[in-house]
Design a protein around this motif. Sequence first.
Motif, PDB file in Angstrom:
ATOM      1  N   GLU A  60       0.823  -1.220   0.000  1.00 27.42           N
ATOM      2  CA  GLU A  60       0.000   0.000   0.000  1.00 27.42           C
ATOM      3  C   GLU A  60       0.849   1.259   0.000  1.00 27.42           C
ATOM      4  O   GLU A  60       0.549   2.222  -0.694  1.00 27.42           O
ATOM      5  N   ALA A  61       1.931   1.257   0.775  1.00 25.91           N
ATOM      6  CA  ALA A  61       2.771   2.453   0.892  1.00 25.91           C
ATOM      7  C   ALA A  61       3.423   2.821  -0.439  1.00 25.91           C
ATOM      8  O   ALA A  61       3.481   4.002  -0.804  1.00 25.91           O
ATOM      9  N   LEU A  62       3.906   1.833  -1.156  1.00 27.35           N
ATOM     10  CA  LEU A  62       4.559   2.108  -2.438  1.00 27.35           C
ATOM     11  C   LEU A  62       3.578   2.672  -3.453  1.00 27.35           C
ATOM     12  O   LEU A  62       3.944   3.499  -4.298  1.00 27.35           O
ATOM     13  N   GLY A  63       2.324   2.229  -3.369  1.00 31.66           N
ATOM     14  CA  GLY A  63       1.314   2.741  -4.287  1.00 31.66           C
ATOM     15  C   GLY A  63       1.135   4.245  -4.165  1.00 31.66           C
ATOM     16  O   GLY A  63       0.809   4.928  -5.147  1.00 31.66           O
ATOM     17  N   GLN A  64       1.388   4.784  -2.962  1.00 34.27           N
ATOM     18  CA  GLN A  64       1.239   6.228  -2.727  1.00 34.27           C
ATOM     19  C   GLN A  64       2.413   7.019  -3.290  1.00 34.27           C
ATOM     20  O   GLN A  64       2.246   8.120  -3.800  1.00 34.27           O
ATOM     21  N   VAL A  65       3.612   6.448  -3.154  1.00 34.09           N
ATOM     22  CA  VAL A  65       4.812   7.234  -3.444  1.00 34.09           C
ATOM     23  C   VAL A  65       5.411   6.975  -4.826  1.00 34.09           C
ATOM     24  O   VAL A  65       6.092   7.847  -5.378  1.00 34.09           O
ATOM     25  N   ILE A  66       5.159   5.811  -5.410  1.00 34.94           N
ATOM     26  CA  ILE A  66       5.782   5.471  -6.693  1.00 34.94           C
ATOM     27  C   ILE A  66       5.496   6.487  -7.804  1.00 34.94           C
ATOM     28  O   ILE A  66       6.419   6.854  -8.539  1.00 34.94           O
ATOM     29  N   PRO A  67       4.254   6.979  -7.980  1.00 30.94           N
ATOM     30  CA  PRO A  67       4.031   7.959  -9.052  1.00 30.94           C
ATOM     31  C   PRO A  67       4.934   9.191  -8.931  1.00 30.94           C
ATOM     32  O   PRO A  67       5.498   9.657  -9.927  1.00 30.94           O
ATOM     33  N   SER A  68       5.082   9.709  -7.708  1.00 33.97           N
ATOM     34  CA  SER A  68       5.932  10.881  -7.488  1.00 33.97           C
ATOM     35  C   SER A  68       7.397  10.553  -7.733  1.00 33.97           C
ATOM     36  O   SER A  68       8.137  11.341  -8.334  1.00 33.97           O
ATOM     37  N   ALA A  69       7.818   9.377  -7.268  1.00 30.97           N
ATOM     38  CA  ALA A  69       9.210   8.968  -7.438  1.00 30.97           C
ATOM     39  C   ALA A  69       9.549   8.772  -8.911  1.00 30.97           C
ATOM     40  O   ALA A  69      10.563   9.281  -9.399  1.00 30.97           O
ATOM     41  N   ALA A  70       8.710   8.038  -9.603  1.00 35.77           N
ATOM     42  CA  ALA A  70       8.973   7.742 -11.014  1.00 35.77           C
ATOM     43  C   ALA A  70       9.008   9.007 -11.858  1.00 35.77           C
ATOM     44  O   ALA A  70       9.875   9.166 -12.725  1.00 35.77           O
ATOM     45  N   SER A  71       8.071   9.925 -11.612  1.00 37.44           N
ATOM     46  CA  SER A  71       8.019  11.158 -12.409  1.00 37.44           C
ATOM     47  C   SER A  71       9.220  12.057 -12.141  1.00 37.44           C
ATOM     48  O   SER A  71       9.603  12.868 -12.984  1.00 37.44           O
TER      49      SER A  71
END
Length: 218
Positions: A60-71
Amino acid sequence: FVGDAAKVAVGGFTDQTTAVDTLTTVINAYGKSASEASHISDVLIETQNKGKTTVNDLGEALGQVIPSAASAGVSFENLSTAMAIVTKNGVNTDIAGTSLKAMFTELSKSGSAVSKTLKSETGQSFSELMNSGMSLGDVLQILLDSCNGNTEAFKNLFGNVRSQTAAYYLASDGAKSFNNELNTMTSTSGQAQAAFETMANSPEYVSRRFKTAAENMK
């Protein structure tokens, strides 16, 4: 892919649905292929081993942060290293995710104090530095050095309290320490298989398989 998901589910204390969802989130966000699921699984288990978390919590935690990290150009290995370090310092996995998301947002936002400092020190933006091959630890070290190593001044570069928490833990041991963890994360191999075998041979799973076999015989 399903085989890798099954292994990371067993070794990561989670269920098949969460494992599949987590793997596909990483694959889709970073434009990876399904054939890379094995490496992603190893990185997830390595994060679990190095941090104070489980793959179940990471889902669940990665789902929140991955979009910001990847971009922002933050690789999955850099992100996973950050998650391991922050949770190892006692921060709840979910809060670690939101803290890192806040930090990446501030670092990427033109006009923020920390973004301006980074631009002043290097002439480049956060995403440009990450895409050039720098690690997250390298970037935070530049910011810490701009404050002459003063951790309070460093934390104050970030306007968000959660950003400050994540940045402090990641920079406190220096870029060398972060990069050592990152190298381990990048080169990890066989961790998911090892975790799967450990769990699969435990009394609980042996008993579960026996019961399943008995039901199937019926």
